[in-house]
Design an enzyme around this catalytic site. Structure first.
Site, PDB file in Angstrom:
ATOM      1  CG  ASN A   9     103.339  38.919  69.908  1.00 56.15           C
ATOM      2  OD1 ASN A   9     104.041  39.098  68.906  1.00 56.15           O
ATOM      3  ND2 ASN A   9     103.833  38.520  71.075  1.00 56.15           N
ATOM      4  CE  LYS A  11     103.712  34.885  71.096  1.00 50.15           C
ATOM      5  NZ  LYS A  11     103.642  33.850  72.132  1.00 50.15           N
ATOM      6  CG  HIS A  96     106.310  38.551  74.686  1.00 51.09           C
ATOM      7  ND1 HIS A  96     106.710  37.247  74.872  1.00 51.09           N
ATOM      8  CD2 HIS A  96     104.998  38.500  74.352  1.00 51.09           C
ATOM      9  CE1 HIS A  96     105.680  36.449  74.647  1.00 51.09           C
ATOM     10  NE2 HIS A  96     104.630  37.175  74.323  1.00 51.09           N
ATOM     11  CD  GLU A  98     107.143  34.092  73.167  1.00 59.54           C
ATOM     12  OE1 GLU A  98     107.223  34.809  72.153  1.00 59.54           O
ATOM     13  OE2 GLU A  98     106.128  33.418  73.437  1.00 59.54           O
ATOM     14  CD  GLU A 168     101.367  38.066  76.652  1.00 58.73           C
ATOM     15  OE1 GLU A 168     100.490  37.941  75.798  1.00 58.73           O
ATOM     16  OE2 GLU A 168     102.582  37.962  76.409  1.00 58.73           O
ATOM     17  N   GLY A 174     101.025  29.843  74.722  1.00 61.71           N
ATOM     18  CA  GLY A 174     101.251  28.807  73.717  1.00 61.71           C
ATOM     19  C   GLY A 174     101.098  27.393  74.246  1.00 61.71           C
ATOM     20  CB  SER A 213      96.134  29.483  75.818  1.00 59.73           C
ATOM     21  OG  SER A 213      97.436  28.906  75.736  1.00 59.73           O
TER      22      SER A 213
HETATM   23  P1  13P Z   1      99.362  32.543  72.752  1.00 59.01           P
HETATM   24  O1  13P Z   1      98.063  33.281  72.507  1.00 59.01           O
HETATM   25  O2  13P Z   1      99.859  31.810  71.552  1.00 59.01           O
HETATM   26  O3  13P Z   1      99.316  31.727  73.997  1.00 59.01           O
HETATM   27  O4  13P Z   1     100.482  33.687  73.007  1.00 59.01           O
HETATM   28  C1  13P Z   1     100.210  34.714  73.888  1.00 59.01           C
HETATM   29  C2  13P Z   1     101.278  35.720  73.753  1.00 59.01           C
HETATM   30  O5  13P Z   1     102.420  35.477  74.106  1.00 59.01           O
HETATM   31  C3  13P Z   1     100.932  37.019  73.158  1.00 59.01           C
HETATM   32  O6  13P Z   1     101.946  37.939  73.321  1.00 59.01           O
END
Ligand code: 13P
Length: 251
Positions: A9, A11, A96, A98, A168, A174, A213
């Site tokens: 992803n 982002k 997601h 976010e 997740e 992150g 992560s």
């Molecule tokens: P990270 O791997 O940067 O922690 O992000 C995970 C994520 O949100 C994938 O959709």
């Protein structure tokens, strides 16, 4: 047998040229050393059509990171599931954390998006996961169970066959703080149980990815658990070497 999948992803990272360069590098790396799992990259909308050309006839699948909750029309700035599909993409990430946290995506909105994505022939990578306070209060199962039920349990068996789940935990996204392999396995087993309760045998076929992560150094441990079928990767998907390192955890 359910599929093993490593999905990236991106982002809101990488401009078009950088995205094309990363996809091109990944294509070469995976042509030289075939993966033991399905590989998908999910990119910003503006990358899709160009990256679709790069990954055409390769092992790499392509997805969007979102789509609209409306079919078409006067929704300035939105991108529909049909538009995503027309680029050559086969997948879309929905739900997601976010999007839920920053753009107010509710279970109802997500239900619309899931329906439209499936109706347009996209496979949905549907994200679920609790925030830190919920885990600290021991409410993670309740939260994740409700996220599944509220957006997915009205689907037919046929529709559900095109769903991939991604657990997740928001506190691990992150942050560099990964769930332990045991925490991931516990939650994935719980999720599979919820799916079995609603969709029966389909629970054995649905891929459940871990995200948060995930790195080359911890992927093998997490993927070794029986209910973990791969990963949804953020930061580490932005570097070919790291993403390939995670894909290689299946070797
Ligand atoms: P990270 O791997 O940067 O922690 O992000 C995970 C994520 O949100 C994938 O959709």
């Amino acid at each position: 047998m359910r599929k093993k999948i490593v999905a990236g992803n991106w982002k809101m990272n990488l401009n078009l040229q950088e995205g094309v360069a990363l996809a091109t590098e990944l294509k070469a790396a995976l042509a030289a050393d075939k993966p033991n799992c399905d590989v998908v990259i999910c990119t910003p909308f503006i990358h899709l059509a160009t990256v679709a050309d790069v990954v055409k006839n390769t092992v790499i699948g392509l997805g969007a990171e979102n789509c609209a909750d409306k079919e078409k029309g006067a929704y300035t700035g939105e991108v529909s599931a049909a538009q995503v599909k027309s680029t050559g993409a086969q997948y879309v990430i929905l739900g997601h954390s976010e999007r839920r946290a920053y753009y107010g995506e509710t279970a109802e909105i997500l239900k619309e998006k899931v329906n439209l994505a499936l109706a347009n022939g996209l496979k949905v990578i549907f994200c679920i996961g609790e925030v830190l306070e919920e885990r600290e209060a021991g409410k993670q199962n309740e939260v994740v169970g409700a996220q599944l039920a509220d957006s997915l349990f009205d689907l037919t068996d046929e529709q559900f066959a095109n769903i991939i789940l991604a657990y997740e935990p928001v506190w691990a996204i992150g942050t560099g703080k990964t769930a332990t392999a045991e925490q991931a396995q516990d939650m994935h087993a719980f999720i599979r149980g919820c799916i079995a309760g609603r969709f029966g045998d389909a629970a054995e076929n649905v891929s459940i990815l871990y995200g948060g992560s995930c790195k080359p150094s911890n992927a093998k441990d997490i993927f070794s658990k029986p209910d973990v079928d791969g990963g949804l990767i953020g930061g580490a998907a932005l570097k070919c070497e790291d993403f390939k390192g995670i894909i290689d955890a299946w070797k």
